[in-house]
Design a protein around this motif. Structure first.
Motif, short mmCIF file in Angstrom:
data_model
loop_
_atom_site.label_atom_id
_atom_site.label_comp_id
_atom_site.label_asym_id
_atom_site.label_seq_id
_atom_site.Cartn_x
_atom_site.Cartn_y
_atom_site.Cartn_z
N ALA A 49 -4.83 4.84 45.73
CA ALA A 49 -5.45 4.67 47.04
C ALA A 49 -6.75 5.46 47.14
O ALA A 49 -7.76 4.97 47.69
CB ALA A 49 -4.48 5.10 48.13
N GLY A 50 -6.75 6.68 46.63
CA GLY A 50 -7.96 7.49 46.68
C GLY A 50 -9.09 6.90 45.86
O GLY A 50 -10.26 6.91 46.27
N ALA A 51 -8.76 6.37 44.69
CA ALA A 51 -9.78 5.76 43.84
C ALA A 51 -10.39 4.53 44.49
O ALA A 51 -11.61 4.31 44.43
CB ALA A 51 -9.16 5.39 42.49
N ILE A 52 -9.56 3.72 45.16
CA ILE A 52 -10.07 2.52 45.83
C ILE A 52 -10.98 2.89 46.99
O ILE A 52 -11.96 2.19 47.28
CB ILE A 52 -8.88 1.65 46.29
N ARG A 53 -10.68 4.02 47.65
CA ARG A 53 -11.57 4.45 48.74
C ARG A 53 -12.97 4.76 48.21
O ARG A 53 -13.96 4.54 48.91
CB ARG A 53 -11.00 5.69 49.45
N LEU A 54 -13.07 5.28 47.00
CA LEU A 54 -14.37 5.56 46.41
C LEU A 54 -15.00 4.32 45.81
O LEU A 54 -16.21 4.08 45.96
CB LEU A 54 -14.24 6.63 45.32
N PHE A 55 -14.21 3.51 45.13
CA PHE A 55 -14.71 2.33 44.42
C PHE A 55 -13.84 1.12 44.78
O PHE A 55 -12.83 0.85 44.13
CB PHE A 55 -14.69 2.55 42.91
N PRO A 56 -14.21 0.39 45.80
CA PRO A 56 -13.38 -0.73 46.25
C PRO A 56 -13.12 -1.79 45.19
O PRO A 56 -12.10 -2.49 45.25
CB PRO A 56 -14.18 -1.30 47.43
N PHE A 57 -14.00 -1.94 44.19
CA PHE A 57 -13.78 -2.96 43.17
C PHE A 57 -12.49 -2.72 42.39
O PHE A 57 -11.93 -3.65 41.79
CB PHE A 57 -14.98 -3.04 42.21
N LEU A 58 -11.98 -1.49 42.41
CA LEU A 58 -10.76 -1.18 41.68
C LEU A 58 -9.53 -1.88 42.26
O LEU A 58 -8.49 -1.97 41.60
CB LEU A 58 -10.53 0.33 41.63
N THR A 59 -9.65 -2.39 43.48
CA THR A 59 -8.53 -3.13 44.09
C THR A 59 -8.07 -4.27 43.18
O THR A 59 -6.87 -4.56 43.08
CB THR A 59 -8.96 -3.71 45.46
N ASP A 60 -8.99 -4.89 42.48
CA ASP A 60 -8.69 -6.05 41.65
C ASP A 60 -8.55 -5.72 40.17
O ASP A 60 -8.51 -6.63 39.33
CB ASP A 60 -9.78 -7.11 41.84
N VAL A 61 -8.49 -4.43 39.85
CA VAL A 61 -8.38 -4.00 38.45
C VAL A 61 -6.94 -3.58 38.15
O VAL A 61 -6.31 -2.90 38.96
CB VAL A 61 -9.36 -2.83 38.18
N ARG A 62 -6.43 -3.97 37.01
CA ARG A 62 -5.07 -3.63 36.64
C ARG A 62 -4.99 -2.20 36.09
O ARG A 62 -5.81 -1.80 35.26
CB ARG A 62 -4.54 -4.60 35.58
#
Length: 383
Positions: free
Chosen positions: A295-308
Motif C-alpha cells: 500500500a505504501g509503495a502504491i501511494r508513491l508510485f501508482p503504476f505499481l497497482t498493476d505490477v505483480r
C-alpha cells in the motif's frame, strides 16, 4: 577433527561486514581466516537491499562513518566494476505535506553542515527526477551520494579479493582464551583456528558470539520484509522513500512499523520496503506487514497497482539500543574485536567498518574516533 589452522586474524561471519573486515585486513598485510556456519552472505546480508545511504542519517558518528564508507565504496565500485552491481543512482526523499516538507528541508540543512549533498526539490520538479511519482506530493530532497550494490555479490567478491581462507559450514562453539584471558583463536565443530585476534562480525548473532567470549553485547534481531516485483523496464530511477522512514529507523519501538521505500534494480525487479518489528528470530510470514508495504509503495508510485509481486523475503537487522554499531577492540577481552550491530545500515557502513578495524589491527590511527562505537559502552556485567 581437522587439523588446527593458524593465522593472524579470525573473522567470525561471512556477511557484508565480515567480508569487508577480511578484505581490508588482508590489504593491510594480515593473514586472515573467515569462518561462518553458513555460506557467504547467508544471513542478514543475503536478505538486504544493498543500500549505501547518507540520506537517513543525522549528523554524528553514524553519518561520519557513512560518509567514509561512501568514499570507500566508490573506489570499490571502480575496482570491482559491474561485478557487484554498484550503482551511484542517488536517493529521493519525498514529503506528502507542506509541514512534512519543512521538517525534511530543515533536516537536510542540518545534514549539509556535516558534508552531505542534499538538494531541495520543489513539487513542480519532482517529475523531472521521477516521472512516475504520484501527483500531489509537496516536494522532496535529492541525495546524490546515496548508492547501491547487490549485497551477496559484493560480499562474495570482497572475500575472494581478500585471499582470506574461507571456512564455511563451521559453527564457532568457543572463543579460545589464554591463561591471561587474551584471545588465542576459536573452536569450531570442525576444528580449531588459532589466532591472536578474533573479530566478531556475526551481525544479528553478534550477541551470541560475544557471549562465547564471556562478555555482553546487546544485539537484538529486528525483522524486516521486502517485496520483489516482476522484472520491469527501469521506471524508478532512484531510491525513493517517504520522509517518515527516517523516524522509523531511529525508533526504539518493538511494534510493527512500515514506511514506503521503493527502488529499481539493475536486474529489473523493483524492491519494496521497509518494515521493522522486534519479534525475536520469528521467521513467520506477516500478511499485515506485506500489505502495508504494498500500500505504501502504491501511494508513491501508482503504476505499481498493476505490477505483480513475485515473492517476499525477510531478514533480521542487528539492532542496538543506541542505534550505533560496536566497532573496535573490546577492552574486556584482549584480542577480541567487534564489528556488528549496524541495524539496517550494515551494507552501507561495511566498507568503513572494515577499513577502521584494519587500521587498528595494523597499529595505525583510525580515520574516525571509535569512542562512540566502543563495545563496552553498555552495562558491564559479564554473561
Amino acid at each position: 577433527m581437522s587439523k588446527r589452522l593458524t593465522c593472524d586474524v579470525v573473522v567470525i561471519g561471512a556477511g557484508m561486514v565480515g567480508s569487508a573486515c577480511a578484505f581490508y585486513a588482508a590489504r593491510a598485510g594480515l593473514d586472515v581466516g573467515v569462518v561462518d556456519r553458513g555460506p557467504v552472505a547467508g544471513g542478514t546480508t543475503g536478505a538486504g537491499e544493498g543500500n549505501l545511504l547518507v540520506s537517513d542519517k543525522e549528523p554524528g558518528p553514524e553519518l561520519d562513518l557513512a560518509l567514509l564508507s561512501g568514499r570507500l565504496w566508490s573506489g570499490l565500485g571502480e575496482e570491482l566494476g559491474g561485478a557487484i552491481e554498484y550503482e551511484a543512482k542517488g536517493g529521493v526523499v519525498v514529503a506528502a505535506t507542506p509541514e512534512g516538507l519543512t521538517a525534511l528541508e530543515d533536516f537536510a540543512a542540518w545534514q549539509r553542515t556535516a558534508g552531505v549533498s542534499a538538494v531541495p526539490v520543489p513539487a513542480d520538479g519532482l517529475h523531472d527526477l521521477e516521472p512516475h511519482l504520484a501527483p500531489g506530493l509537496a516536494g522532496a530532497v535529492h541525495y546524490p551520494q546515496d548508492t547501491q550494490v547487490m549485497p551477496a555479490l559484493a560480499a562474495a567478491h570482497l572475500v575472494r579479493a581478500s585471499g582470506a581462507r574461507l571456512l564455511t559450514g563451521r559453527t564457532v562453539t568457543e572463543v579460545l582464551r589464554a591463561a591471561d584471558g587474551s584471545v588465542r583463536g576459536v573452536r569450531t565443530d570442525r576444528g580449531d583456528l588459532h589466532a591472536p585476534v578474533v573479530v566478531n562480525a556475526a551481525g544479528t548473532w553478534g550477541s551470541a558470539v560475544a557471549a562465547l567470549a564471556g562478555v555482553r553485547l546487546p544485539v537484538l534481531p529486528r525483522r524486516g520484509f521486502v517485496l520483489v516485483t516482476e522484472p520491469l523496464p527501469r521506471r524508478v530511477r532512484h531510491k525513493v522513500y517517504a520522509a517518515d522512514y527516517v523516524a522509523d529507523v531511529a525508533s526504539d519501538s518493538a511494534a510493527l512499523q512500515t514506511s514506503p521505500v521503493v527502488e529499481g534494480t539493475a536486474a529489473g525487479p523493483v524492491l519494496i520496503g521497509a518494515s521493522r518489528e522486534r519479534v525475536g528470530f520469528d521467521r513467520s510470514f506477516s500478511l499485515p506487514a506485506v500489505r502495508a508495504l504494498a500500500a505504501g509503495a502504491i501511494r508513491l508510485f501508482p503504476f505499481l497497482t498493476d505490477v505483480r509481486a513475485l515473492r517476499t523475503y525477510l531478514g533480521f537487522r542487528p539492532y542496538m539500543p543506541d542505534h550505533l554499531p560496536a566497532i573496535g577492540p573490546d577492552p574486556r577481552v584482549p584480542g577480541l574485536f567487534h564489528a556488528c550491530g549496524h541495524e539496517g545500515a550494515g551494507i552501507g557502513l561495511a566498507a568503513g567498518t572494515g577499513h577502521l578495524i584494519a587500521q587498528v589491527l595494523s597499529g595505525g590511527t583510525p580515520d574516525l574516533d571509535l569512542t562512540p562505537f566502543r563495545p563496552d559502552r553498555f552495562a558491564q556485567e559479564a554473561v
